[in-house]
Design a protein around this motif. Structure first.
Motif, PDB file in Angstrom:
ATOM      1  N   ALA A  37      -4.070   9.221  12.839  1.00 13.10           N
ATOM      2  CA  ALA A  37      -3.561   7.939  12.343  1.00 13.10           C
ATOM      3  C   ALA A  37      -4.143   6.780  13.147  1.00 13.10           C
ATOM      4  N   GLU A  41      -6.022   3.737  11.346  1.00  8.02           N
ATOM      5  CA  GLU A  41      -5.235   2.504  11.221  1.00  8.02           C
ATOM      6  C   GLU A  41      -6.141   1.276  11.168  1.00  8.02           C
ATOM      7  N   PRO A 187       4.848   5.646  12.579  1.00  6.35           N
ATOM      8  CA  PRO A 187       4.645   6.423  11.364  1.00  6.35           C
ATOM      9  C   PRO A 187       5.622   7.603  11.243  1.00  6.35           C
ATOM     10  N   GLU A 231       0.203   8.454  -0.349  1.00  7.05           N
ATOM     11  CA  GLU A 231      -0.623   7.276  -0.636  1.00  7.05           C
ATOM     12  C   GLU A 231       0.248   6.064  -0.961  1.00  7.05           C
ATOM     13  N   ASN A 234       2.020   4.770   2.202  1.00  2.00           N
ATOM     14  CA  ASN A 234       1.124   4.061   3.112  1.00  2.00           C
ATOM     15  C   ASN A 234       0.632   2.734   2.544  1.00  2.00           C
ATOM     16  N   LYS A 235       0.819   2.554   1.247  1.00  2.00           N
ATOM     17  CA  LYS A 235       0.470   1.258   0.628  1.00  2.00           C
ATOM     18  C   LYS A 235       1.583   0.225   0.774  1.00  2.00           C
ATOM     19  N   THR A 246      -1.655   0.360   7.862  1.00  2.00           N
ATOM     20  CA  THR A 246      -1.951   1.328   6.797  1.00  2.00           C
ATOM     21  C   THR A 246      -1.358   2.710   7.056  1.00  2.00           C
ATOM     22  N   GLN A 247      -0.813   2.926   8.248  1.00  2.56           N
ATOM     23  CA  GLN A 247      -0.304   4.257   8.603  1.00  2.56           C
ATOM     24  C   GLN A 247       1.222   4.223   8.750  1.00  2.56           C
ATOM     25  N   THR A 248       1.909   4.180   7.606  1.00  2.00           N
ATOM     26  CA  THR A 248       3.373   4.162   7.612  1.00  2.00           C
ATOM     27  C   THR A 248       3.930   5.573   7.761  1.00  2.00           C
TER      28      THR A 248
END
Length: 282
Positions: A37, A41, A187, A231, A234-235, A246-248
């Motif tokens: 991640a 990121e 995350p 996906e 992470n959006k 971008t890395q939830t």
């Protein structure tokens, strides 16, 4: 018929060791996912947060200290072989004694209150939440997963109508993660339970967060759903610790169970980036 005898004292010792291990050492799959991640990121602030998370994990490992100040309420999945006989006491008592010793001797925070309304601390982090299942064989498998409530509080369950289908499931998962924001210390790992009944869906979700990161559901349509959900999550842009990025989530795991023609229960259980879980077989 062969019967394997497992002693109460051995269960106590094993649970104690597992509680300490889980609180001190980041699971290998989680550590690897966090490093990946970090590489992926896009946000500089998110990268910096992930640097701190990885540094924290190394300090905890090197000094045998808690990964997080919230050392959780201990959840144990105990799979008992039908050819096992436990000698010297009850399984649940042995598990609680192991938890008690670990949290006392390991200087881990005691976070359990005896009555949810009176709010008096039990002083030793017991009782644990124990899920027992009877399986074939002569072994006792113990999965110990201390669960912090920054993430547990962000979980949710919804009784969807069957007509809402896959899209309804996706919407609820994304809605739950978005509402959670930075509270569960992303995350995160997201467990999704679909089907069964009210309580079965929740149990499916809780168990699924313990799957190894990188694994895929054996059913192709569920493996695809896991990818799509990851996906979508992470959006959302929540990012590491909720600071954006971008890395939830590190993973989304789905599990299902047959359900009633009139129902579509969906539960979402969220695990923080520490994602404590460790297991042993006696």
């Amino acid at each position: 018929m062969h019967v394997k005898v497992i002693k109460y004292a051995d269960i106590v010792t094993q649970v104690k060791a597992l509680c300490l291990d889980a609180n001190w050492h980041l699971p290998a799959d989680v550590l690897g996912a966090l490093k990946q991640a970090h590489e992926q990121e896009a946000s500089p602030l998110g990268k910096n947060v992930l640097d701190t998370i990885l540094e924290n994990a190394e300090i905890a490992r090197a000094k045998s200290m808690a990964l997080c100040q919230d050392t959780g309420m201990v959840v144990v999945f105990a799979e008992v072989g039908q050819d096992v006989h436990i000698e010297g006491g009850l399984l649940t008592d042995a598990i609680n004694e192991g938890v008690r010793q670990a949290y006392d001797e390991g200087y881990l925070r005691k976070s359990v209150v005896g009555d949810p309304l009176e709010r008096v601390n039990t002083g030793d982090n017991t009782p644990a939440v124990v899920h027992v299942s009877l399986v074939a064989g002569d072994q006792l498998r113990l999965i110990v997963a201390p669960k912090g409530f920054g993430s547990e509080n962000m979980s949710g369950l919804k009784m969807l109508k069957p007509a809402e289908g896959v899209q309804g499931v996706k919407d609820f998962v994304v809605e739950t993660v978005t509402k959670a924001g930075g509270n569960p210390c992303p995350p995160i790992i997201v467990g999704v339970g679909i089907g069964g009944t009210f309580e079965k869906a929740a149990l499916l979700a809780k168990r699924s967060v313990l799957r190894e990161i990188g694994s895929k559901h054996p059913k192709p349509h569920l493996a695809q759903l896991e990818e799509e959900l990851l996906e979508l999550v992470n959006k959302t842009g929540v990012g590491p610790q909720g600071f954006g990025g971008t890395q939830t989530a590190l993973a989304v795991f789905v599990d299902t169970y047959p359900t009633h023609i009139a129902g579509l229960p969906v539960a979402v259980n969220i695990n923080c980036h520490v994602a404590r879980h460790v297991e042993a077989i006696l």
